[in-house]
Design a protein around this motif. Structure first.
Motif, PDB file in Angstrom:
ATOM      1  N   SER A 476     -34.627  41.647  26.953  1.00 36.96           N
ATOM      2  CA  SER A 476     -34.534  40.544  27.911  1.00 36.96           C
ATOM      3  C   SER A 476     -33.528  39.486  27.493  1.00 36.96           C
ATOM      4  N   VAL A 477     -33.059  39.568  26.253  1.00 30.88           N
ATOM      5  CA  VAL A 477     -32.038  38.632  25.769  1.00 30.88           C
ATOM      6  C   VAL A 477     -30.638  39.184  26.010  1.00 30.88           C
ATOM      7  N   ARG A 478     -30.509  40.512  25.982  1.00 28.43           N
ATOM      8  CA  ARG A 478     -29.195  41.150  26.029  1.00 28.43           C
ATOM      9  C   ARG A 478     -28.408  40.756  27.267  1.00 28.43           C
ATOM     10  N   GLY A 479     -27.263  40.115  27.042  1.00 28.10           N
ATOM     11  CA  GLY A 479     -26.398  39.713  28.142  1.00 28.10           C
ATOM     12  C   GLY A 479     -26.930  38.564  28.974  1.00 28.10           C
ATOM     13  N   ASN A 480     -28.035  37.953  28.544  1.00 22.98           N
ATOM     14  CA  ASN A 480     -28.652  36.856  29.293  1.00 22.98           C
ATOM     15  C   ASN A 480     -28.040  35.532  28.827  1.00 22.98           C
ATOM     16  N   ARG A 481     -26.862  35.220  29.329  1.00 24.27           N
ATOM     17  CA  ARG A 481     -26.143  34.038  28.858  1.00 24.27           C
ATOM     18  C   ARG A 481     -26.746  32.738  29.364  1.00 24.27           C
ATOM     19  N   LEU A 482     -27.717  32.845  30.265  1.00 27.34           N
ATOM     20  CA  LEU A 482     -28.401  31.641  30.721  1.00 27.34           C
ATOM     21  C   LEU A 482     -29.227  31.002  29.611  1.00 27.34           C
ATOM     22  N   VAL A 483     -29.522  31.769  28.561  1.00 25.07           N
ATOM     23  CA  VAL A 483     -30.311  31.200  27.459  1.00 25.07           C
ATOM     24  C   VAL A 483     -29.426  30.457  26.463  1.00 25.07           C
ATOM     25  N   LEU A 484     -28.107  30.458  26.693  1.00 20.56           N
ATOM     26  CA  LEU A 484     -27.179  29.779  25.796  1.00 20.56           C
ATOM     27  C   LEU A 484     -26.597  28.532  26.459  1.00 20.56           C
ATOM     28  N   ARG A 485     -26.268  27.549  25.632  1.00 20.95           N
ATOM     29  CA  ARG A 485     -25.556  26.360  26.085  1.00 20.95           C
ATOM     30  C   ARG A 485     -24.483  26.024  25.060  1.00 20.95           C
ATOM     31  N   GLY A 486     -23.342  25.546  25.551  1.00 24.86           N
ATOM     32  CA  GLY A 486     -22.241  25.214  24.673  1.00 24.86           C
ATOM     33  C   GLY A 486     -22.173  23.726  24.383  1.00 24.86           C
ATOM     34  N   VAL A 487     -21.689  23.393  23.199  1.00 24.09           N
ATOM     35  CA  VAL A 487     -21.487  21.993  22.826  1.00 24.09           C
ATOM     36  C   VAL A 487     -20.101  21.858  22.192  1.00 24.09           C
ATOM     37  N   GLY A 488     -19.354  20.856  22.624  1.00 26.32           N
ATOM     38  CA  GLY A 488     -18.024  20.634  22.076  1.00 26.32           C
ATOM     39  C   GLY A 488     -17.015  21.681  22.483  1.00 26.32           C
ATOM     40  N   LEU A 489     -17.229  22.333  23.626  1.00 26.80           N
ATOM     41  CA  LEU A 489     -16.325  23.377  24.099  1.00 26.80           C
ATOM     42  C   LEU A 489     -15.588  22.916  25.357  1.00 26.80           C
ATOM     43  N   THR A 490     -14.381  23.419  25.554  1.00 23.72           N
ATOM     44  CA  THR A 490     -13.623  23.091  26.756  1.00 23.72           C
ATOM     45  C   THR A 490     -14.158  23.888  27.945  1.00 23.72           C
ATOM     46  N   ASP A 491     -13.769  23.491  29.131  1.00 22.38           N
ATOM     47  CA  ASP A 491     -14.200  24.209  30.331  1.00 22.38           C
ATOM     48  C   ASP A 491     -13.737  25.661  30.295  1.00 22.38           C
ATOM     49  N   LYS A 492     -12.516  25.906  29.768  1.00 21.01           N
ATOM     50  CA  LYS A 492     -12.002  27.270  29.719  1.00 21.01           C
ATOM     51  C   LYS A 492     -12.784  28.102  28.720  1.00 21.01           C
ATOM     52  N   GLU A 493     -13.135  27.528  27.586  1.00 20.66           N
ATOM     53  CA  GLU A 493     -13.932  28.247  26.592  1.00 20.66           C
ATOM     54  C   GLU A 493     -15.303  28.599  27.156  1.00 20.66           C
ATOM     55  N   LEU A 494     -15.907  27.658  27.865  1.00 21.69           N
ATOM     56  CA  LEU A 494     -17.202  27.918  28.497  1.00 21.69           C
ATOM     57  C   LEU A 494     -17.085  29.025  29.541  1.00 21.69           C
ATOM     58  N   GLU A 495     -15.973  29.027  30.271  1.00 23.05           N
ATOM     59  CA  GLU A 495     -15.756  30.046  31.307  1.00 23.05           C
ATOM     60  C   GLU A 495     -15.654  31.432  30.686  1.00 23.05           C
ATOM     61  N   ILE A 496     -14.878  31.556  29.609  1.00 20.14           N
ATOM     62  CA  ILE A 496     -14.715  32.864  28.964  1.00 20.14           C
ATOM     63  C   ILE A 496     -16.034  33.338  28.364  1.00 20.14           C
ATOM     64  N   LEU A 497     -16.748  32.437  27.719  1.00 22.62           N
ATOM     65  CA  LEU A 497     -18.034  32.794  27.114  1.00 22.62           C
ATOM     66  C   LEU A 497     -19.106  33.048  28.171  1.00 22.62           C
ATOM     67  N   GLY A 498     -18.921  32.480  29.354  1.00 31.14           N
ATOM     68  CA  GLY A 498     -19.899  32.667  30.424  1.00 31.14           C
ATOM     69  C   GLY A 498     -21.170  31.856  30.220  1.00 31.14           C
ATOM     70  N   VAL A 499     -21.042  30.705  29.538  1.00 33.78           N
ATOM     71  CA  VAL A 499     -22.221  29.850  29.308  1.00 33.78           C
ATOM     72  C   VAL A 499     -21.968  28.471  29.888  1.00 33.78           C
ATOM     73  N   ARG A 500     -23.044  27.717  30.043  1.00 31.19           N
ATOM     74  CA  ARG A 500     -22.958  26.363  30.583  1.00 31.19           C
ATOM     75  C   ARG A 500     -22.959  25.341  29.441  1.00 31.19           C
ATOM     76  N   MET A 501     -22.532  24.139  29.783  1.00 33.16           N
ATOM     77  CA  MET A 501     -22.539  23.044  28.816  1.00 33.16           C
ATOM     78  C   MET A 501     -23.962  22.554  28.599  1.00 33.16           C
ATOM     79  N   VAL A 502     -24.232  22.026  27.402  1.00 33.47           N
ATOM     80  CA  VAL A 502     -25.554  21.452  27.151  1.00 33.47           C
ATOM     81  C   VAL A 502     -25.866  20.383  28.191  1.00 33.47           C
ATOM     82  N   GLY A 503     -27.111  20.353  28.623  1.00 33.30           N
ATOM     83  CA  GLY A 503     -27.521  19.387  29.621  1.00 33.30           C
ATOM     84  C   GLY A 503     -27.331  19.861  31.045  1.00 33.30           C
ATOM     85  N   ASP A 504     -26.621  20.990  31.212  1.00 28.80           N
ATOM     86  CA  ASP A 504     -26.361  21.524  32.548  1.00 28.80           C
ATOM     87  C   ASP A 504     -27.477  22.489  32.923  1.00 28.80           C
TER      88      ASP A 504
END
Length: 504
Positions: A476-504
């Motif tokens: 249930s974790v595999r490929g489930n990027r909704l369980v991740l949040r990024g911090v200190g990342l640019t919008d493009k980095e978040l886009e490539i990783l497929g994760v949202r910013m913290v607090g989002d």
């Protein structure tokens, strides 16, 4: 010629504590310490020290301290100490500056800028001490659908014929480290630990020593460009076969095991003359296209009666997603991605630190590409390169990996201090060496216990984190990027990783 390179470290000895027992002399393989009989005192040559900490660890009176040399060049953000030292070494030797282990540039690590979400009121957490948690993972090609049949007296029967699978009790395997780059006792430790923990260890490109064939059910045998040690019995001995195209520490270049490390046993295992350099070509000379790769994949499957999954390992590069798509369509059962922080026994420092991309970016791109093309189920994805904790493993799985390879972390559990001098073959901890006197410093029984302990500890931590996420199965974790949040990342980095910013 007088060297212009200053010692990196200063060895200090407390004369009030030193009892002149000569333990430091016996423990150091770089001849840093010596005993002066005339003056009855111990001396140290700081210029030989690599800061492996072996002497300080085993000194019975804790008389030795090793610290960075305080004599630094003038501070300069561009012309750093490492850059200046490297230039001076090349001026004096006319050669390539070698190094071991993985890239240590801090800006190339994304794991620490990814955080894992947790359950609270609306999605209760799970207590892994009281409720079952599933870490079992299967590596191999999965069918598009399953055909089931209900048979009277036998219940539901699976009619679909599955491709060969590796069953992992934890989503962590030991990565490729060849016999010769590391000692036989380390290989024994890895094989025993993998067997005990219900996972797998990779032989690397150096073949499999005969005494380790009995662990074959937990061994992945590698076929690299040099074809060292590759023969029918070797292929039959392993549970899976890995074709190595590239590795994270040195994408696009070959390997080199110096002749002085090719002992009689390594000569037999690698099937090369005693004392000769083992040179791996940069490319596999029968692979210049995806079609060529397909031929080798199916040749290996044919040679083993289609009973073993075949992996293909590549370095993480900018077009890894497109390459991975071709690898899957060529019939591989798993794609192994090795990022820029992947370790090595020896690589040009300039290559290690500047060629390739971080595993996090490559992994996310590959997983998304395979999903977009509808072929993600056709092959597993294994992530490698700088995996340093259980949190990194879980984050990698959330980004799309089925499992992770670890190597440096495994060696650290055996005593490695990442001094990055593996290429010398003088490893004082008995790890990256073929010197029999040094090799004895690794006891396979103790080594296997330490490695198994590491896997158990990481597995418990993964279950704890999954419980905190309110998830009870690694699937249930595999490929489930909704369980991740990024911090200190640019919008493009978040886009490539497929994760949202913290607090989002």
């Amino acid at each position: 010629m007088k060297s212009y390179v200053c010692p990196e470290y200063i060895v200090e000895r407390d004369p009030d504590r030193c009892i002149r027992c000569k333990v430091c002399v016996n423990q150091c393989s770089y001849d840093t310490h010596c005993y002066d009989e005339e003056d009855d005192c111990m001396l140290s040559k700081s210029e030989n020290c690599v800061n492996c900490q072996r002497c300080a660890t085993f000194c019975p009176t804790q008389a030795i301290t090793i610290r960075p040399n305080p004599n630094h060049y003038r501070s300069n953000a561009n012309w750093t100490q490492e850059v200046l030292t490297g230039i001076k070494k090349q001026a004096e030797t006319g050669g390539v500056v070698l190094t071991g282990m993985g890239c240590d540039k801090p800006n190339l690590t994304y794991w620490d800028r990814l955080l894992i979400n947790a359950s609270q009121v609306t999605n209760p957490s799970i207590d892994p001490l009281r409720e079952p948690m599933e870490l079992r993972t299967y590596i191999g090609s999965k069918p598009d659908k399953l055909d089931l049949e209900t048979v009277k007296g036998d219940g539901i029967i699976l009619k679909t014929k599955l491709a060969p699978q590796l069953q992992l009790e934890t989503p962590i395997m030991f990565s490729a480290m060849s016999y010769g780059s590391i000692s036989i006792n380390v290989h024994k430790s890895l094989a025993r630990a993998a067997t005990e923990a219900g996972t797998f260890y990779n032989t690397g490109e150096g073949g499999l020593e005969k005494s380790l064939y009995k662990y074959g059910d937990h061994v992945i045998v590698q076929v690299a460009s040099g074809r060292f040690g590759v023969h029918p019995d070797y292929l039959d001995a392993g549970a899976a076969i890995e074709i190595k195209i590239g590795q994270g520490a040195k994408p696009g270049i070959g390997g080199h095991l110096p002749g002085e490390k090719v002992t009689e046993e390594i000569s037999k295992t690698r099937m090369i003359p005693l004392g000769t350099d083992a040179l791996s070509p940069a490319p596999q000379h029968d692979i210049y296209s995806i079609e060529d790769l397909r031929q080798l994949i199916y040749a290996l499957k044919e040679a083993t009666d289609y009973t073993k999954p075949v992996f293909v390992k590549i370095a993480a590069v900018h077009n890894a997603a497109a390459i991975a798509s071709g690898i899957v369509r060529a019939g591989a059962d798993a794609v192994v991605l090795d990022g820029i922080r992947g370790g090595t026994g020896a690589a040009p420092r300039i290559t290690r630190d500047n060629v390739g991309i971080p595993i996090e970016m490559a992994l996310a791109a590959v997983d998304q590409r395979l999903r977009d093309e509808g072929i993600r189920n056709k092959a597993s994805v294994i992530a490698a390169g700088g995996i340093k904790s259980s949190a990194d493993v879980l984050k990698a799985i959330a980004l799309g990996a089925d499992a992770c390879y670890i190597a440096t972390a495994a060696l650290v559990s055996l005593g490695c201090t990442v001094c990055q001098k593996c290429y010398t073959g003088k490893c004082p901890w008995g790890i990256a060496t073929t010197d029999l006197w040094l090799t004895k410093r690794i006891n396979p029984d103790i080594g296997a216990k330490r490695l198994a302990g590491l896997l158990r500890g990481w597995s418990l931590e993964i279950m704890e984190m999954m419980g905190g996420m309110g998830i009870n199965a690694i699937e249930s974790v595999r490929g489930n990027r909704l369980v991740l949040r990024g911090v200190g990342l640019t919008d493009k980095e978040l886009e490539i990783l497929g994760v949202r910013m913290v607090g989002d």
